[in-house]
Design a protein around this motif. Structure first.
Motif, PDB file in Angstrom:
ATOM      1  N   LEU A  79      33.129  43.538  43.983  1.00 42.67           N
ATOM      2  CA  LEU A  79      33.954  44.090  42.905  1.00 42.67           C
ATOM      3  C   LEU A  79      35.301  44.598  43.409  1.00 42.67           C
ATOM      4  O   LEU A  79      36.238  44.738  42.641  1.00 42.67           O
ATOM      5  N   ALA A  80      35.388  44.893  44.705  1.00 42.84           N
ATOM      6  CA  ALA A  80      36.660  45.356  45.281  1.00 42.84           C
ATOM      7  C   ALA A  80      37.549  44.188  45.695  1.00 42.84           C
ATOM      8  O   ALA A  80      38.743  44.375  45.961  1.00 42.84           O
ATOM      9  N   HIS A  81      36.987  42.963  45.750  1.00 36.65           N
ATOM     10  CA  HIS A  81      37.739  41.850  46.326  1.00 36.65           C
ATOM     11  C   HIS A  81      39.074  41.604  45.624  1.00 36.65           C
ATOM     12  O   HIS A  81      40.077  41.340  46.280  1.00 36.65           O
ATOM     13  N   GLU A  82      39.058  41.678  44.285  1.00 35.86           N
ATOM     14  CA  GLU A  82      40.282  41.328  43.549  1.00 35.86           C
ATOM     15  C   GLU A  82      41.445  42.213  44.005  1.00 35.86           C
ATOM     16  O   GLU A  82      42.498  41.717  44.417  1.00 35.86           O
ATOM     17  N   SER A  83      41.241  43.546  43.978  1.00 35.17           N
ATOM     18  CA  SER A  83      42.358  44.430  44.334  1.00 35.17           C
ATOM     19  C   SER A  83      42.622  44.410  45.832  1.00 35.17           C
ATOM     20  O   SER A  83      43.780  44.430  46.268  1.00 35.17           O
ATOM     21  N   VAL A  84      41.571  44.328  46.638  1.00 27.89           N
ATOM     22  CA  VAL A  84      41.784  44.322  48.094  1.00 27.89           C
ATOM     23  C   VAL A  84      42.529  43.061  48.520  1.00 27.89           C
ATOM     24  O   VAL A  84      43.502  43.125  49.273  1.00 27.89           O
ATOM     25  N   ILE A  85      42.094  41.890  48.004  1.00 30.67           N
ATOM     26  CA  ILE A  85      42.769  40.645  48.418  1.00 30.67           C
ATOM     27  C   ILE A  85      44.224  40.657  47.943  1.00 30.67           C
ATOM     28  O   ILE A  85      45.130  40.253  48.683  1.00 30.67           O
ATOM     29  N   ALA A  86      44.465  41.163  46.723  1.00 35.34           N
ATOM     30  CA  ALA A  86      45.860  41.230  46.230  1.00 35.34           C
ATOM     31  C   ALA A  86      46.699  42.058  47.193  1.00 35.34           C
ATOM     32  O   ALA A  86      47.822  41.680  47.564  1.00 35.34           O
ATOM     33  N   ASN A  87      46.145  43.164  47.629  1.00 39.93           N
ATOM     34  CA  ASN A  87      46.837  44.056  48.563  1.00 39.93           C
ATOM     35  C   ASN A  87      47.069  43.366  49.913  1.00 39.93           C
ATOM     36  O   ASN A  87      48.158  43.439  50.496  1.00 39.93           O
ATOM     37  N   LEU A  88      46.047  42.665  50.386  1.00 44.49           N
ATOM     38  CA  LEU A  88      46.150  41.999  51.691  1.00 44.49           C
ATOM     39  C   LEU A  88      47.188  40.876  51.634  1.00 44.49           C
ATOM     40  O   LEU A  88      47.974  40.699  52.569  1.00 44.49           O
ATOM     41  N   VAL A  89      47.176  40.114  50.538  1.00 47.74           N
ATOM     42  CA  VAL A  89      48.144  39.012  50.399  1.00 47.74           C
ATOM     43  C   VAL A  89      49.568  39.567  50.409  1.00 47.74           C
ATOM     44  O   VAL A  89      50.479  39.001  51.025  1.00 47.74           O
ATOM     45  N   GLU A  90      49.740  40.720  49.749  1.00 48.02           N
ATOM     46  CA  GLU A  90      51.083  41.323  49.689  1.00 48.02           C
ATOM     47  C   GLU A  90      51.629  41.685  51.062  1.00 48.02           C
ATOM     48  O   GLU A  90      52.844  41.742  51.270  1.00 48.02           O
ATOM     49  N   THR A  91      50.745  41.941  52.018  1.00 45.80           N
ATOM     50  CA  THR A  91      51.231  42.307  53.364  1.00 45.80           C
ATOM     51  C   THR A  91      51.865  41.120  54.076  1.00 45.80           C
ATOM     52  O   THR A  91      52.576  41.295  55.061  1.00 45.80           O
ATOM     53  N   GLY A  92      51.578  39.897  53.593  1.00 40.83           N
ATOM     54  CA  GLY A  92      52.128  38.708  54.244  1.00 40.83           C
ATOM     55  C   GLY A  92      51.257  38.192  55.388  1.00 40.83           C
ATOM     56  O   GLY A  92      51.551  37.139  55.961  1.00 40.83           O
ATOM     57  N   THR A 102      36.229  36.371  44.409  1.00 42.21           N
ATOM     58  CA  THR A 102      36.276  37.623  43.639  1.00 42.21           C
ATOM     59  C   THR A 102      35.059  37.612  42.725  1.00 42.21           C
ATOM     60  O   THR A 102      34.260  36.680  42.756  1.00 42.21           O
ATOM     61  N   ALA A 103      34.956  38.624  41.870  1.00 49.24           N
ATOM     62  CA  ALA A 103      33.776  38.764  41.025  1.00 49.24           C
ATOM     63  C   ALA A 103      33.743  37.775  39.875  1.00 49.24           C
ATOM     64  O   ALA A 103      32.740  37.672  39.167  1.00 49.24           O
ATOM     65  N   SER A 104      34.827  37.045  39.635  1.00 50.35           N
ATOM     66  CA  SER A 104      34.824  36.036  38.561  1.00 50.35           C
ATOM     67  C   SER A 104      35.935  35.032  38.806  1.00 50.35           C
ATOM     68  O   SER A 104      36.946  35.348  39.452  1.00 50.35           O
ATOM     69  N   PHE A 105      35.744  33.847  38.254  1.00 54.81           N
ATOM     70  CA  PHE A 105      36.766  32.803  38.380  1.00 54.81           C
ATOM     71  C   PHE A 105      38.087  33.280  37.776  1.00 54.81           C
ATOM     72  O   PHE A 105      39.163  33.049  38.346  1.00 54.81           O
ATOM     73  N   ALA A 106      38.000  33.996  36.651  1.00 51.82           N
ATOM     74  CA  ALA A 106      39.229  34.413  35.957  1.00 51.82           C
ATOM     75  C   ALA A 106      40.085  35.316  36.838  1.00 51.82           C
ATOM     76  O   ALA A 106      41.322  35.252  36.793  1.00 51.82           O
ATOM     77  N   THR A 107      39.461  36.155  37.649  1.00 55.01           N
ATOM     78  CA  THR A 107      40.251  37.061  38.493  1.00 55.01           C
ATOM     79  C   THR A 107      40.688  36.382  39.791  1.00 55.01           C
ATOM     80  O   THR A 107      41.658  36.812  40.420  1.00 55.01           O
ATOM     81  N   ALA A 108      39.965  35.338  40.196  1.00 55.58           N
ATOM     82  CA  ALA A 108      40.291  34.698  41.480  1.00 55.58           C
ATOM     83  C   ALA A 108      41.490  33.761  41.362  1.00 55.58           C
ATOM     84  O   ALA A 108      42.311  33.673  42.287  1.00 55.58           O
ATOM     85  N   ALA A 109      41.578  33.049  40.241  1.00 52.03           N
ATOM     86  CA  ALA A 109      42.614  32.016  40.125  1.00 52.03           C
ATOM     87  C   ALA A 109      44.029  32.574  40.353  1.00 52.03           C
ATOM     88  O   ALA A 109      44.810  31.981  41.117  1.00 52.03           O
ATOM     89  N   PRO A 110      44.411  33.718  39.748  1.00 53.71           N
ATOM     90  CA  PRO A 110      45.772  34.232  39.996  1.00 53.71           C
ATOM     91  C   PRO A 110      45.999  34.632  41.455  1.00 53.71           C
ATOM     92  O   PRO A 110      47.119  34.514  41.968  1.00 53.71           O
ATOM     93  N   LEU A 111      44.941  35.085  42.122  1.00 51.20           N
ATOM     94  CA  LEU A 111      45.096  35.479  43.532  1.00 51.20           C
ATOM     95  C   LEU A 111      45.398  34.267  44.412  1.00 51.20           C
ATOM     96  O   LEU A 111      46.194  34.345  45.350  1.00 51.20           O
ATOM     97  N   VAL A 112      44.709  33.169  44.099  1.00 52.52           N
ATOM     98  CA  VAL A 112      44.929  31.945  44.879  1.00 52.52           C
ATOM     99  C   VAL A 112      46.376  31.483  44.686  1.00 52.52           C
ATOM    100  O   VAL A 112      47.060  31.097  45.648  1.00 52.52           O
ATOM    101  N   ALA A 113      46.846  31.580  43.446  1.00 51.07           N
ATOM    102  CA  ALA A 113      48.242  31.196  43.163  1.00 51.07           C
ATOM    103  C   ALA A 113      49.203  32.146  43.874  1.00 51.07           C
ATOM    104  O   ALA A 113      50.218  31.711  44.443  1.00 51.07           O
ATOM    105  N   ALA A 114      48.896  33.435  43.864  1.00 45.91           N
ATOM    106  CA  ALA A 114      49.783  34.425  44.505  1.00 45.91           C
ATOM    107  C   ALA A 114      49.854  34.179  46.012  1.00 45.91           C
ATOM    108  O   ALA A 114      50.935  34.269  46.615  1.00 45.91           O
ATOM    109  N   ALA A 115      48.718  33.849  46.628  1.00 43.24           N
ATOM    110  CA  ALA A 115      48.708  33.589  48.071  1.00 43.24           C
ATOM    111  C   ALA A 115      49.567  32.370  48.380  1.00 43.24           C
ATOM    112  O   ALA A 115      50.367  32.374  49.326  1.00 43.24           O
ATOM    113  N   ARG A 116      49.408  31.344  47.547  1.00 40.42           N
ATOM    114  CA  ARG A 116      50.188  30.112  47.791  1.00 40.42           C
ATOM    115  C   ARG A 116      51.678  30.429  47.678  1.00 40.42           C
ATOM    116  O   ARG A 116      52.477  30.026  48.530  1.00 40.42           O
ATOM    117  N   ALA A 117      52.053  31.192  46.629  1.00 36.24           N
ATOM    118  CA  ALA A 117      53.473  31.518  46.415  1.00 36.24           C
ATOM    119  C   ALA A 117      54.031  32.334  47.580  1.00 36.24           C
ATOM    120  O   ALA A 117      55.201  32.195  47.943  1.00 36.24           O
TER     121      ALA A 117
END
Ligand code: NAD
Length: 372
Positions: A79-92, A102-117
């Protein structure tokens, strides 16, 4: 050592139950060095510091500020993955996360896009299919031993976490459950062998709503169950293979196989995909008995079978290798596709066949392999 001879610095985020398997498991890879860790629970972080000789720091930001850290490994609860991964990706920094993404496909998809960007490599467990069993089965399929694969079965049965995890509540709430907790090992294994899934029809229900916890050293006496704990599904792979999948925390005892592939030439039977190793068996049509296949051993698996709890780390090593040009086999697109499939299995598909929106390519088989 990788092709460039450089060492990749690793830091661990979350020093709970599985972290020891990473701290110890990552030591086996000469080109990885775990240098630091953090945890919201400072006692756990300091204990890891003492036990494994790494620096404990108070925050992800402090980890990210270190020049000797290239990869952050997320071992927090689902349940922490969504916010933790977002934070980790932001560090570069590059990120490897435990499953589920993450806990659901809906929350994971934007993170994958954010990491790619952000130009960040995001990778995810499970990585057990990189082990000898997954690679042996892959070779059997790719070499045509099984013939055309017509159907598969996968039975994900109870991991009995109430008996061994001191605080297993996260397994019985959103982000947990048999499909998202144990299912990733099976689905990643199947996608490694057969390629992506095209559609899922699934139905799910909840068993007991309260479960006693009897684990040694437990910190809770019972857990509330707020999600389905028993699902059955029919999967259609893009290749046309039809899969029968059950995922359950209500099947305590059984005589079901883990993973089986039914081909025009015979049946392939895989060991528990939660493990890296184990015997893959094949039975040609008409044969009177099963044959044990000689295991394909990869550089990643040379030292995996040395503890009762499998040591972890091949996926982090795969990510580190990919930073030097090799193909990433545990990448976010693969994990996202597995998660979309498992989400449908976990919750059911409302009485209809659901066409999946994601796809992926099969990970490359191990390059450096030799037969034992
Ligand atoms: N336990 C296992 O055997 C096992 C096996 C395979 C995979 N996993 C996966 O590993 C992950 C962790 O599982 P676990 O059993 O170790 O959980 P756990 O609850 O034992 O440990 C998680 C740790 O993360 C820390 N944490 C939570 N949020 C944090 C944050 N924002 N920053 C820093 N630390 C934070 C917690 O304080 C805790 O120490 C999960 O994704 C799980 O699915 C666990």
């Amino acid at each position: 050592m990788n092709s460039t001879g450089t060492v990749t610095g690793v830091a661990i985020v979350g020093c709970g139950n599985i972290s020891g398997a990473y701290f110890r498991g990552l030591q086996r890879f000469a080109d990885l060095r775990v240098v630091a860790c953090t945890d919201l629970d400072a006692d756990l972080g300091r204990a890891a510091q003492e036990r494994y000789g790494v620096s404990f720091v108070a925050s992800v930001e402090e980890l990210a500020a270190r020049d000797d850290v290239d990869v952050l490994v997320n071992l927090t609860p689902p349940l922490a993955h969504e916010s933790v991964i977002a934070n980790l990706v932001e560090t570069g920094k590059h990120v490897f996360t435990e499953k589920p993404l993450t806990a659901s496909f809906a929350t994971a998809a934007p993170l994958v896009a954010a990491a790619r960007a952000a130009g960040v490599t995001l990778a995810s467990a499970p990585d057990t299919f990189l082990g000898s069993a997954g690679q042996t089965a892959r070779a059997a399929v790719d070499d045509g031993l099984v013939g055309d694969v017509i159907g598969v079965t996968a039975f994900v049965t109870h991991s009995k976490a109430e008996l061994w995890h001191p605080n297993p509540g996260f397994l019985f709430t959103r982000g947990g459950g048999p499909a998202l907790d144990m299912g990733p090992y099976y689905l990643a294994g199947l996608v490694n062998l057969l390629g992506p899934v095209a559609s899922v029809y699934a139905t799910a229900r909840t068993g007991a709503t309260v479960r006693p916890v009897t684990a040694p050293g437990r910190t809770v006496e019972h857990v509330e169950v707020t999600i389905p704990t028993h699902s059955s599904a029919v999967l259609e792979f893009a290749s046309g293979v039809v899969g029968t999948v059950m995922a359950s925390f209500d099947v305590w005892d059984h005589e079901l196989p883990f993973l089986e592939l039914y081909g025009t030439r015979g049946t392939l039977s895989l060991p528990d995909p939660n493990d890296y190793d184990g015997t893959v068996r094949f039975r040609p049509h008409g044969a009177e008995s099963w044959q044990d296949l000689a295991p394909v051993i990869s550089a990643f698996t040379a030292a995996t079978a040395e503890a009762s709890l499998p040591l972890r780390g091949p996926g982090v090593a795969d990510l580190a290798e990919s930073l030097h040009g090799s193909s990433l086999r545990v990448g976010a697109d693969f994990a996202l596709h597995v998660l979309e499939t498992l989400d449908a299995l976990a919750l059911g598909t409302d009485g209809v066949r659901r066409d999946l929106t994601t796809t992926c390519t099969r990970p490359e088989p191990s390059k450096e392999t030799w037969t034992q």
